[in-house]
Design a protein around this motif. Structure first.
Motif, short mmCIF file in Angstrom:
data_model
loop_
_atom_site.label_atom_id
_atom_site.label_comp_id
_atom_site.label_asym_id
_atom_site.label_seq_id
_atom_site.Cartn_x
_atom_site.Cartn_y
_atom_site.Cartn_z
N GLU A 74 27.90 -5.34 -3.98
CA GLU A 74 27.30 -6.58 -4.49
C GLU A 74 28.04 -7.90 -3.52
OE1 GLU A 74 27.62 -8.64 -8.81
OE2 GLU A 74 29.40 -8.03 -7.94
N ARG A 75 29.26 -7.58 -3.19
CA ARG A 75 29.79 -8.85 -2.18
C ARG A 75 29.00 -8.84 -1.06
NH1 ARG A 75 34.80 -6.44 -4.04
NH2 ARG A 75 34.94 -5.20 -2.09
N ALA A 76 28.82 -7.60 -0.34
CA ALA A 76 27.87 -7.65 0.77
C ALA A 76 26.69 -8.23 0.78
CB ALA A 76 28.03 -5.99 1.48
N LEU A 77 25.98 -7.92 -0.41
CA LEU A 77 24.77 -8.33 -0.63
C LEU A 77 24.51 -9.86 -0.78
CD1 LEU A 77 21.51 -7.67 -1.09
CD2 LEU A 77 22.03 -7.18 -3.29
N LYS A 78 25.80 -10.45 -1.55
CA LYS A 78 25.52 -12.00 -1.51
C LYS A 78 25.89 -12.59 0.11
CE LYS A 78 27.59 -12.42 -6.14
NZ LYS A 78 28.91 -12.81 -6.88
N ARG A 79 26.73 -12.04 0.77
CA ARG A 79 26.73 -12.38 2.12
C ARG A 79 25.46 -12.41 2.96
NH1 ARG A 79 31.17 -8.49 2.45
NH2 ARG A 79 33.07 -9.46 1.43
N PHE A 80 24.89 -11.26 2.53
CA PHE A 80 23.45 -11.09 3.29
C PHE A 80 22.49 -12.34 2.88
CE2 PHE A 80 19.35 -9.47 3.06
CZ PHE A 80 18.92 -8.89 4.59
N GLN A 81 22.52 -12.47 1.33
CA GLN A 81 21.60 -13.78 1.13
C GLN A 81 21.99 -14.77 1.48
OE1 GLN A 81 22.34 -12.15 -2.92
NE2 GLN A 81 20.36 -11.44 -3.22
N LYS A 82 23.35 -15.21 1.75
CA LYS A 82 23.90 -16.62 2.06
C LYS A 82 23.25 -16.64 3.60
CE LYS A 82 27.79 -19.34 3.02
NZ LYS A 82 29.41 -19.49 2.57
N GLU A 83 23.65 -15.41 4.41
CA GLU A 83 23.32 -15.46 5.80
C GLU A 83 21.75 -15.85 6.18
OE1 GLU A 83 24.15 -15.02 9.91
OE2 GLU A 83 25.37 -15.07 8.37
N ASN A 84 20.91 -15.34 4.90
CA ASN A 84 19.33 -15.67 5.24
C ASN A 84 18.97 -16.59 4.36
OD1 ASN A 84 18.40 -13.42 7.32
ND2 ASN A 84 20.26 -12.30 5.92
N GLY A 85 19.60 -17.62 3.92
CA GLY A 85 19.00 -18.82 3.10
C GLY A 85 18.75 -18.42 1.79
N LEU A 86 19.18 -17.15 1.19
CA LEU A 86 18.55 -16.92 -0.16
C LEU A 86 19.65 -17.27 -1.22
CD1 LEU A 86 17.02 -13.49 0.56
CD2 LEU A 86 15.94 -15.70 0.30
N GLU A 87 19.00 -17.27 -2.41
CA GLU A 87 20.12 -17.45 -3.61
C GLU A 87 21.13 -16.43 -3.80
OE1 GLU A 87 20.09 -18.80 -8.25
OE2 GLU A 87 18.34 -18.17 -7.28
N VAL A 111 22.59 -14.00 -5.48
CA VAL A 111 22.59 -13.49 -6.95
C VAL A 111 23.22 -12.39 -6.88
CG1 VAL A 111 20.63 -14.73 -7.75
CG2 VAL A 111 20.33 -12.57 -6.51
N GLY A 112 23.61 -11.57 -5.70
CA GLY A 112 24.27 -10.25 -5.81
C GLY A 112 23.33 -9.17 -6.32
N ARG A 113 22.08 -9.14 -6.29
CA ARG A 113 21.09 -8.32 -6.80
C ARG A 113 19.97 -8.28 -6.07
NH1 ARG A 113 21.02 -12.21 -10.87
NH2 ARG A 113 18.87 -13.23 -11.08
N VAL A 114 19.13 -7.27 -5.91
CA VAL A 114 17.81 -7.31 -5.06
C VAL A 114 16.59 -7.49 -6.05
CG1 VAL A 114 16.12 -5.70 -3.67
CG2 VAL A 114 18.74 -5.33 -3.54
N GLY A 115 16.15 -8.86 -5.76
CA GLY A 115 14.96 -9.05 -6.41
C GLY A 115 13.74 -9.28 -5.48
N PRO A 116 12.59 -9.66 -5.77
CA PRO A 116 11.40 -9.85 -4.99
C PRO A 116 11.62 -10.49 -3.62
CG PRO A 116 10.80 -10.39 -7.35
CD PRO A 116 12.49 -10.51 -7.20
N LYS A 117 12.24 -11.30 -3.25
CA LYS A 117 12.67 -12.06 -2.25
C LYS A 117 13.47 -11.45 -1.37
CE LYS A 117 11.74 -16.94 -3.78
NZ LYS A 117 12.43 -18.47 -4.18
N THR A 118 14.64 -11.08 -2.02
CA THR A 118 15.42 -10.03 -1.19
C THR A 118 15.00 -8.64 -0.58
OG1 THR A 118 17.45 -10.83 -2.49
CG2 THR A 118 17.72 -9.03 -1.11
N ARG A 119 13.98 -8.37 -1.65
CA ARG A 119 13.42 -6.81 -1.25
C ARG A 119 12.55 -7.11 -0.01
NH1 ARG A 119 11.95 -5.81 -6.24
NH2 ARG A 119 10.00 -6.50 -6.15
N GLN A 120 11.73 -8.27 -0.30
CA GLN A 120 10.82 -8.58 1.16
C GLN A 120 11.65 -8.58 2.36
OE1 GLN A 120 8.80 -12.49 0.81
NE2 GLN A 120 7.22 -11.86 1.86
N LEU A 121 12.74 -9.33 2.23
CA LEU A 121 13.44 -9.48 3.36
C LEU A 121 14.27 -8.33 3.93
CD1 LEU A 121 15.02 -11.52 5.50
CD2 LEU A 121 16.57 -11.65 3.81
#
Length: 326
Positions: free
Chosen positions: A107-120, A122-132
């Motif tokens: 979860e921590r790693a996913l939040k860093r990944f989302q921050k790095e790529n300009g996503l919210e 949230v620490g979970r894989v939703g549609p936007k993160t899944r597309q990325l």
């Protein structure tokens, strides 16, 4: 006269009586030989089937896409694939644990990944993160293959004890065709000696054709029905290193081969029209900018823009570093 005729008839009868068993024995021998041949052929067929089953079990099965949402408590191949992609960037997922269980470290790693790529974040894989993630998967292909190694995997930091979730003798591996490089983050944890994600022992069927458009032969695929590349590249692992009083080096990676433009200035917000610009027109996944003639004890701001071979581009957020004192 009757006696003379009877003797030849008796002779013929006796001859027939003697010959009949010989014919029966010949037919019996032929049947036995045929039966033995059939049994031998059946044994060969069974052996071939067993061999085919073994080969199918050992062949790598490519993980093709993320199709469901993932969050704390999720488990399975998709979670392990997620962990592998996060671990490709050591600054995103330094633990590099591939457990197949979505725990706190993931979860921590996913939040860093989302921050790095300009996503919210949230620490979970939703549609936007899944597309990325699916875009990133195109350039970091992974699969699952048979593994004879009995080494136990490390658990995530939430003390989950599911014993690799029933996936004995299977391991996640990196699909790395000849001439390609494994993701840098998969090597860093073990200093490039034993990667976090090992290379697949054999490539999934057809994977060479799928990666054909990654070569440098200037093939424009005329007549191909391949979908045009409309996906923007992803900038990862931006790091300012070797910062001295008058010099510095900034490095970054991309998920596909790109050219790059690097701007830097002592003013913020950075104006690309007046900032110093460095360009690199070589298509690569590893990039760096070496800066010189800097001023000591000064904050420098910089931007990075990358473009792939079809013209899709991405620009980083503004970042900064401070030069050392004299």
């Amino acid at each position: 006269m009757k006696q003379k005729l009877l003797l030849p008839l008796v002779g013929l009868f006796l001859a027939g009586f003697v010959l009949m068993p010989s014919v029966g024995m010949a037919e019996s021998a032929t049947s036995t030989a045929l039966l033995q041949q059939i049994q031998a052929l059946q044994s060969q067929i069974d052996a071939l089937k067993a061999s085919q089953t073994t080969l199918q079990a050992e062949a790598a099965i490519q993980f093709s896409a993320f199709v469901t949402s993932l969050s704390l408590g999720s488990q399975g191949d998709a979670v392990e694939a997620l962990q592998a992609l996060l671990a490709a960037n050591a600054s995103i997922y330094p633990e590099g644990l591939l457990t197949g269980y979505f725990g706190k470290a993931t979860e921590r790693a996913l939040k860093r990944f989302q921050k790095e790529n300009g996503l919210e974040q949230v620490g979970r894989v939703g549609p936007k993160t899944r597309q990325l993630l699916n875009r990133l998967l195109k350039d970091n292909l992974i699969a699952f293959e048979h593994d004879d190694d009995d080494d136990d995997d490390e658990d995530d930091d939430d003390n989950n004890d599911n014993d690799n979730h029933g996936k004995e003798n299977r391991r996640l591996c990196a699909v790395v065709p000849p001439g390609h490089l494994i993701a840098p983050g998969w090597l860093k944890k073990h200093d490039g000696v034993r990667p976090i994600v090992p290379e697949c022992q054999r490539l999934p069927k057809g994977i060479g054709n799928k990666l054909d458009d990654d070569d440098d032969d200037d093939d424009d695929n005329r007549g191909s029905t391949t979908t045009p590349d409309n996906l923007i590249p992803i900038i990862n692992t931006i790091t300012a290193t070797s910062t001295a009083s008058t010099t510095a080096s900034v490095s970054w990676t991309t998920n596909e081969k790109t050219t790059s433009v690097f701007w830097y200035s002592t003013t913020t917000p950075l104006d690309t029209n007046s900032a110093t610009k460095l360009e690199d027109n070589t298509l690569s996944m590893s990039h760096s900018a070496n800066l010189s003639l800097l001023t000591a004890s000064t904050t420098y701001f910089y931007l990075i823009k990358v473009s792939d071979k079809t013209g899709n581009s991405a620009t980083s957020t503004e970042r900064s570093f401070v030069t050392a004192a004299n």
